[in-house]
Design an enzyme around this catalytic site. Structure first.
Site, PDB file in Angstrom:
ATOM      1  N   VAL A 152       1.459  -2.567   9.211  1.00 13.48           N
ATOM      2  CA  VAL A 152       0.024  -2.576   8.895  1.00 13.48           C
ATOM      3  C   VAL A 152      -0.465  -4.008   8.708  1.00 13.48           C
ATOM      4  O   VAL A 152      -1.451  -4.440   9.315  1.00 13.48           O
ATOM      5  CB  VAL A 152      -0.255  -1.735   7.630  1.00 13.48           C
ATOM      6  CG1 VAL A 152      -1.741  -1.778   7.292  1.00 13.48           C
ATOM      7  CG2 VAL A 152       0.200  -0.299   7.836  1.00 13.48           C
ATOM      8  N   TYR A 153       0.228  -4.760   7.874  1.00 12.93           N
ATOM      9  CA  TYR A 153      -0.165  -6.154   7.615  1.00 12.93           C
ATOM     10  C   TYR A 153      -0.101  -6.984   8.894  1.00 12.93           C
ATOM     11  O   TYR A 153      -1.045  -7.723   9.219  1.00 12.93           O
ATOM     12  CB  TYR A 153       0.761  -6.750   6.559  1.00 12.93           C
ATOM     13  CG  TYR A 153       0.479  -8.201   6.254  1.00 12.93           C
ATOM     14  CD1 TYR A 153      -0.634  -8.567   5.490  1.00 12.93           C
ATOM     15  CD2 TYR A 153       1.321  -9.213   6.710  1.00 12.93           C
ATOM     16  CE1 TYR A 153      -0.895  -9.895   5.206  1.00 12.93           C
ATOM     17  CE2 TYR A 153       1.063 -10.537   6.437  1.00 12.93           C
ATOM     18  CZ  TYR A 153      -0.042 -10.876   5.678  1.00 12.93           C
ATOM     19  OH  TYR A 153      -0.302 -12.199   5.400  1.00 12.93           O
ATOM     20  N   ALA A 154       0.996  -6.858   9.639  1.00 17.23           N
ATOM     21  CA  ALA A 154       1.142  -7.639  10.868  1.00 17.23           C
ATOM     22  C   ALA A 154       0.027  -7.320  11.854  1.00 17.23           C
ATOM     23  O   ALA A 154      -0.520  -8.214  12.513  1.00 17.23           O
ATOM     24  CB  ALA A 154       2.507  -7.381  11.497  1.00 17.23           C
ATOM     25  N   SER A 156      -3.011  -6.426  11.197  1.00 12.81           N
ATOM     26  CA  SER A 156      -4.264  -7.064  10.767  1.00 12.81           C
ATOM     27  C   SER A 156      -4.278  -8.528  11.168  1.00 12.81           C
ATOM     28  O   SER A 156      -5.329  -9.066  11.553  1.00 12.81           O
ATOM     29  CB  SER A 156      -4.444  -6.918   9.250  1.00 12.81           C
ATOM     30  OG  SER A 156      -3.596  -7.791   8.523  1.00 12.81           O
ATOM     31  N   LYS A 157      -3.131  -9.181  11.103  1.00 14.02           N
ATOM     32  CA  LYS A 157      -3.079 -10.601  11.445  1.00 14.02           C
ATOM     33  C   LYS A 157      -3.077 -10.818  12.957  1.00 14.02           C
ATOM     34  O   LYS A 157      -3.625 -11.813  13.443  1.00 14.02           O
ATOM     35  CB  LYS A 157      -1.858 -11.252  10.787  1.00 14.02           C
ATOM     36  CG  LYS A 157      -1.928 -11.269   9.266  1.00 14.02           C
ATOM     37  CD  LYS A 157      -3.186 -11.972   8.764  1.00 14.02           C
ATOM     38  CE  LYS A 157      -3.233 -12.053   7.241  1.00 14.02           C
ATOM     39  NZ  LYS A 157      -4.443 -12.765   6.766  1.00 14.02           N
TER      40      LYS A 157
END
Length: 242
Positions: A152-154, A156-157
């Site tokens: 999820v975080y990756a 977004s980036k």
């Protein structure tokens, strides 16, 4: 003493702690006046007392659309111009996707992607009119490698890196530089959910960086001659690849 940002006004989101605070302190030391954007009113007031009128404390809830839209008007009201936007505020969701809460996914994607787009959208007309400006975005090493432990975080980036690179191509003709700094693991609030043992092992092995080291990279990018754009700087702990 060299003050490469003297006379400039910067706005930094997520400025009360972590990379945002380190970036703010570096810009203040370089002579800039800095608008600190955060929800933590007590922390902002403390920084205002510490640095005086060089700091403009702005309590803004970036996840509230009406509050988010006040960023540029409030900066201009108090400082009259904006030379640098450091879109730094962010959240972290790690672990297996199946274990992630959908509300947390929504909140993180809104802050890491949508808010950055809105902040940049809002400041661009002012910078275009002035024919100059710098937009910096805090991305992540995760934007350059499909890290399986944080999908999820990756994601977004990866999304925000695409945004940075495409917007940069649209606005360079107006004298505006757009770039991102992509740090590896940093000792900051984003790692607050790491187990203590994992955090301790990472520190002892030299696999975490200090926020000041990220701020040094931001300052390097901002202080290049205007004819030079560093579109993305990846920095990581030397032992992270081991």
């Amino acid at each position: 003493m060299s003050l490469p940002l003297k006379g400039q006004v910067a706005a930094i989101t997520g400025a009360a702690s972590g990379i945002g605070l380190a970036s703010a302190e570096a810009m203040l030391a370089a002579g800039a006046r800095v608008a600190l954007i955060d929800r933590d009113e007590a922390a902002l007031n403390k920084l205002h007392v510490q640095y005086g009128d060089a700091v403009i404390p702005l309590v803004i809830d970036l996840l509230d659309p009406k509050s988010c839209a006040t960023l540029l008007p409030r900066v201009l009201e108090q400082a009259g111009q904006l030379d640098i936007l450091h879109a730094n505020a962010g959240l972290y969701v790690g672990g297996d996707l199946v274990d992630s809460e959908t509300d947390a996914i929504d909140r993180m994607m809104n802050l890491n992607v949508n808010v950055v787009m809105k902040n940049v959208h809002d400041v661009l007309p002012h910078m275009i009119e002035r024919g100059t400006g710098d937009i910096m975005v805090t991305s992540s090493l995760a934007a350059h490698y499909p890290t399986p432990w944080e999908p999820v975080y990756a994601s977004s980036k990866w999304a925000i890196n695409c945004f940075v690179q495409t917007v940069r191509r649209q606005v360079f003709k107006h004298g505006i530089r757009v770039g991102s700094v992509s740090p590896g693991p940093v000792i900051s609030a984003l790692l607050s959910d790491w187990p203590e043992e994992k955090l301790r092992e990472a520190k002892e092995s030299g696999s975490l960086m200090e926020t000041s080291e990220v701020a040094d990279a931001v300052m390097y990018m901002l202080t290049r001659p205007r004819n030079v754009t560093i579109r993305d700087m990846i920095i990581m702990p030397s032992n992270f690849d081991l």
